[in-house]
Design an enzyme around this catalytic site. Structure first.
Site, PDB file in Angstrom:
ATOM      1  N   SER A 153       7.173  10.593  36.846  1.00  0.00           N
ATOM      2  CA  SER A 153       6.706   9.525  35.963  1.00  0.00           C
ATOM      3  C   SER A 153       6.610  10.020  34.522  1.00  0.00           C
ATOM      4  O   SER A 153       7.608  10.432  33.937  1.00  0.00           O
ATOM      5  CB  SER A 153       5.369   8.988  36.485  1.00  0.00           C
ATOM      6  N   ASP A 213       9.691  -0.252  42.030  1.00  0.00           N
ATOM      7  CA  ASP A 213       9.035   0.426  40.902  1.00  0.00           C
ATOM      8  C   ASP A 213       9.416  -0.275  39.599  1.00  0.00           C
ATOM      9  O   ASP A 213      10.607  -0.456  39.322  1.00  0.00           O
ATOM     10  CB  ASP A 213       9.481   1.887  40.860  1.00  0.00           C
ATOM     11  N   HIS A 245       6.452   3.373  43.259  1.00  0.00           N
ATOM     12  CA  HIS A 245       6.118   4.407  42.289  1.00  0.00           C
ATOM     13  C   HIS A 245       5.001   5.302  42.836  1.00  0.00           C
ATOM     14  O   HIS A 245       4.027   4.829  43.406  1.00  0.00           O
ATOM     15  CB  HIS A 245       5.650   3.751  40.989  1.00  0.00           C
TER      16      HIS A 245
END
Length: 360
Positions: A198, A290, A320
Site C-alpha cells: 500500500s 481494492d 486490500h
C-alpha cells in the site's frame, strides 16, 4: 472499533476468528451469505467471511483521529497476522536519517543464513498515517524466512505530524543506510530489493526512482498507491465495503499531502514520472476488490511499456490488506507466498556487477 470488540482481549478475538474459519464449509456458508460478484469477479469465500465477521463485530476501522486509527490498525492486524513466525533473529536498529533525525528500524536474519545474502528493505503500509514495525512484524518474518533473505524494516515518520515528503525522505535514507552499512549488516550491497504494501509500496517505488549511484535490483509491491492525482474506476467500484474505503483514502491523503500541488509530485504520484525505465525488475500484486487496483495495474503497464521487466498479478477474489492476513484461511498466505517466490527468483537473477562506492 465497536465497544464489544474493545472489551475483548485481542488474543481471545483471534482465537474466535480461527475457530470460525475452522468450521465446516456448510456452516461458514451460512455466515457468509450469498456470494458477492462485482466487475466480473467473485469475492473469495475466505475474504467474504472475514469481511462478514468484521461487519458483525462492528469493526470498520473508522477514520476519527490518527491516534485512534493507529490503534485500530494495530488491533485489526493482531487478529489476523497469526502466531509469531520462528526461525528468524530480530533486533532493533537506529538508522541515520535526514539531518539530525534518526529512523527506527528492525532487522530480520533467518537462522543459518550465510553472510553476504541479499537484503529486502521493507516499508509498511497504513496510508502514511498508520502502521509501524509491530503491525507488519509477522509479515517481515514471513518474507525473511520464506524468502531466505535478510529484511530491514524502516519505521519512517508518519503524518500528520510529519507530512509529505517526510516519509519519502526517510524511505530513501533507509535504503542508503543499507548500502553504506552492508558489511556490518552481512548483506550484499549489489543485491538489495525494495518492497512494501500500500503506502509502503508507494515508498518503495519512489525510493527506487530517486536512488543515487547504487540502485535496488528488485521491487516487491503489494497493492501500491501510485497516483493521487485522479480517480479511477476501481475506486468507485470498490470504495465501500471492502476494508479500504473511498473515505479512508481521502482521509489518509489529506493528512499526508494536504496541498493539492503535492498530488502531482512524482515523489507521491510516482506513476506520473515521465521516465520509469531505470526501475528494476518488479513484481506487483493487486487485489480485485481494492480501490487501488486500477492505479497499480496502470503503473505495471507503464513499466512494461518503458522496458522494465514486470510481473503483474491480480488476485481477483481478494481485498486490500491481504498481505498481513497470515493467520486465518489459506488464500491470503498463498498469495504472499507467490510474491516471495518472485522475490527469490528476482534476487537470484540480479546483476551483481553493479559498481559500489568504496564507502559501502
Amino acid at each position: 472499533m465497536s465497544k464489544l470488540a474493545d472489551s475483548i482481549p485481542p488474543g481471545v478475538l483471534a482465537g474466535a476468528l480461527r475457530f470460525v474459519f475452522g468450521l465446516p464449509a456448510p456452516l461458514r456458508k451460512l455466515i457468509i451469505g450469498r456470494p458477492i460478484t462485482l466487475d466480473g469477479q467473485r469475492l473469495h469465500p475466505e475474504a467474504q467471511l472475514l469481511l462478514r465477521l468484521q461487519q458483525i463485530s462492528g469493526e470498520d476501522w473508522r477514520t476519527t483521529t490518527p491516534a485512534a486509527n493507529r490503534l485500530a490498525l494495530t488491533r485489526s492486524n493482531a487478529l489476523v497476522c497469526g502466531p509469531v513466525i520462528d526461525g528468524v533473529a530480530v533486533r532493533s536498529l537506529t538508522l541515520d536519517g535526514v539531518g539530525a533525525h534518526a529512523i527506527g528500524a528492525r532487522f530480520y536474519e533467518p537462522t543459518g543464513l550465510a553472510a553476504g545474502s541479499p537484503l529486502l528493505v521493507f516499508y509498511h503500509g497504513g496510508g502514511w498515517v498508520s502502521g509501524d514495525l509491530d503491525s507488519h512484524d509477522n509479515l517481515c518474518r514471513f518474507l525473511a524466512v520464506e524468502g531466505g533473505v535478510r529484511v530491514l524494516a524502516a519505521d519512517y515518520r508518519l503524518a500528520p505530524e510529519h507530512p509529505f515528503p517526510a516519509a519519502a525522505d526517510d524511505a530513501r535514507a533507509a535504503f542508503e543506510y543499507a548500502v553504506s552499512h552492508a558489511s556490518e549488516l552481512g548483506i550484499d550491497p549489489r543485491r538489495i530489493a525494495l518492497g512494501g504494501d500500500s503506502a509502503g509500496g508507494n515508498l518503495a517505488a519512489v525510493t527506487a526512482l530517486h536512488a543515487g549511484a547504487v540502485k535496488p535490483v528488485f521491487l516487491l509491491m503489494f497493492y501500491p498507491a501510485v497516483d493521487a492525482s485522479v480517480r479511477r474506476r476501481s475506486r468507485d467500484l470498490f470504495g465501500n465495503g471492502f476494508f479500504l474505503t473511498d473515505e479512508k483514502m481521502d482521509w489518509f491523503l489529506d493528512h499526508y499531502a494536504p496541498s493539492r500541488e503535492a498530488h502531482t509530485d512524482p515523489r507521491l504520484s510516482v506513476l506520473l514520472a515521465e521516465d520509469l525505465s531505470g526501475l528494476p525488475p518488479t513484481y506487483l500484486a493487486t487485489a480485485g476488490f481494492d480501490p487501488l487496483r486500477d492505479e497499480g495495474e496502470a503503473f505495471a503497464e507503464k513499466l512494461a511499456e518503458q522496458g522494465v521487466p514486470v510481473v503483474l498479478r491480480r488476485y481477483p477474489g481478494l481485498f486490500h490488506g491481504y498481505a498481513n492476513i497470515l493467520g486465518v484461511g489459506g488464500v491470503f498466505r498463498e498469495a504472499v507466498a507467490e510474491a516471495v517466490g518472485s522475490l527469490r527468483t528476482g534476487l537470484a537473477l540480479a546483476n551483481t556487477r553493479q559498481d559500489i562506492p568504496e564507502t559501502a
